[in-house]
Scaffold this active site. Structure first.
Site, short mmCIF file in Angstrom:
data_model
loop_
_atom_site.label_atom_id
_atom_site.label_comp_id
_atom_site.label_asym_id
_atom_site.label_seq_id
_atom_site.Cartn_x
_atom_site.Cartn_y
_atom_site.Cartn_z
N TYR A 195 18.57 32.38 34.81
CA TYR A 195 19.72 32.19 35.60
C TYR A 195 20.75 33.55 35.52
CZ TYR A 195 16.28 29.04 37.69
OH TYR A 195 15.08 28.07 38.23
N ARG A 348 6.91 17.82 31.74
CA ARG A 348 5.14 17.73 32.55
C ARG A 348 5.22 16.24 32.09
NH1 ARG A 348 3.21 24.02 32.90
NH2 ARG A 348 4.15 23.47 30.55
#
Ligand code: FNR
Length: 385
Positions: A195, A348
């Site tokens: 980013y 996760r």
């Protein structure tokens, strides 16, 4: 004593984190024009009720065009404070500390969430990730260090001017103030995953020829350090974290035999950590990748832990977080017990098992209350028969 490392409380600038298992930030693509929704309350609140003591909310954009997708979270306007404040308040009733990850997606902005991309009602061809204007996107208003897209099928960014840099810095300052009003316990600045900030840090992607880019490490880190300094000054004496990618995972070494930097890697991550420490950053959350489309990441259990360990070794006095393919309580506890990091973040595994903290407590023989609210309402009701 004999508390397993995972359950040793961690105090940062007076904030007591009840354990060292952080819920890693996870984009939910579930915001309403940048506003947190009921989904976020249930998603984050669900972790808080199930024993998670430390949670970082997803990448939250400081300007609308800094979102990855139209459904991303934001904190660019005051009306976005209230729904976040509600989540902070609720998490605090459960004894959890809650932070927010402030972000700008840079050249990876204006893309479609996966399920939108693959949805049957998408009306045009599907060989692109771009969210177009009629889909809520802003492909003509995407920014990066130079005008090179992240990959095929992504928007072409505009090379940022000095004015653009100032605008983004001001937006981070404003979002920091809003984070304080929402009551967050800590801020994490997103400096990873390709980013905006990461794209400025890496010599692969920041080929600018001005004072903000090029071969010089000092130039490539200038914009990021400037924003971090500004955030620290308005955030006051509260915990400030930074997530970094410790490698671009491009082929070849980080620098050549003449000392020319070829990609972002652990050596520069360690140098940058030294600079961040001087600016009063408390914690480095060590991730990797996301900046180079041709990256090759050898994913094995704990594959990013060696990066965290290297940062910890070079800077024993900064708090270091390890993340990535950490899935079992024993594995997580060993990382800390062996001194490779000070805390672990899991993403996760918390989706697979939102009770991970309770599972870890059970497996490691730590007595914790099963869930604050149930125990409060009916003391002892959860005791096994
Ligand atoms: C992520 N990840 C991520 N990272 C980040 O810094 N900000 C974010 O908003 C997100 N969003 C996100 C969404 C989802 C659904 C996943 C699975 C992941 C990366 C995440 O925080 C973590 O670093 C990686 O997933 C590796 O950790 P695990 O999943 O192996 O525990």
């Amino acid at each position: 004593k004999n508390i397993p490392s995972l359950f040793e409380p961690l105090t940062i600038r007076g904030v007591i984190f009840p354990n060292r298992i952080f819920v890693s930030p996870m984009c939910q693509y579930s915001s309403d024009n940048g506003h947190a929704t009921d989904w976020h309350l249930v998603h984050i609140g669900g972790f808080a009720t199930r024993g998670a003591g430390c949670i970082t909310m997803e990448a939250t954009a400081v300007v609308p065009e800094g979102r990855i997708s139209p459904e991303d979270a934001g904190l660019w306007t005051d009306s976005q404070i209230a729904p976040l404040k509600r989540i902070v308040y609720f998490s605090h009733t459960q004894g959890a500390k809650l932070g927010i990850q402030l972000a700008h997606a840079g050249r990876k902005a204006s893309t479609l969430a996966t399920w939108v991309k693959s949805s049957a009602d998408r009306t045009r061809h599907v060989d692109t990730s771009i969210a177009f204007a009629n889909e809520g996107g802003w492909p003509d208003n995407v920014f990066g260090p130079v005008n090179v897209p992240w990959s095929k099928g992504f928007p072409t960014p505009k090379e940022m001017t000095e004015g653009d840099l100032q605008y983004v810095e001001d937006a981070f300052i404003a979002s920091t103030k809003r984070s304080a009003l929402a009551g967050f316990d800590f801020i994490e600045i997103h400096g990873a995953h390709g980013y905006l900030f990461h794209s400025f840090l890496s010599p692969l992607t920041n080929t600018r020829s001005d004072a903000y880019g090029g071969q010089s490490f000092e130039n490539r880190t200038r914009f990021f350090l400037r924003v971090v300094k500004a955030i620290r000054s308005v955030w006051g004496e509260k915990p400030l974290f930074v997530r970094l990618s410790a490698s671009d995972w491009a082929e070849g070494p980080e620098k050549d035999s003449d000392g020319k930097w070829l990609q972002w890697g652990i050596e520069q991550t360690i140098l940058l950590t030294g600079e961040l420490k001087k600016l009063g950053v408390d914690l480095i959350d060590v991730s990797s990748g996301g900046n180079w489309a041709a990256q090759k990441i050898p994913v094995v259990p704990g594959y990013q832990v060696p990066f965290a360990e290297a940062v910890k070794k070079a800077h024993p006095d900064i708090i270091v977080g390890a993340v990535g393919a950490i899935t079992t309580p024993q594995q997580a506890n060993d990382i800390l017990a062996e001194g490779k990091a000070d805390l672990v973040s899991l993403a996760r595994e918390f989706l697979r098992d939102p009770h991970f903290v309770l599972r870890a407590a059970n497996e490691l023989g730590v007595a914790v209350k099963p869930a604050v609210q149930y125990e409060r309402a009916w003391p002892g009701v959860l005791a096994r028969m």
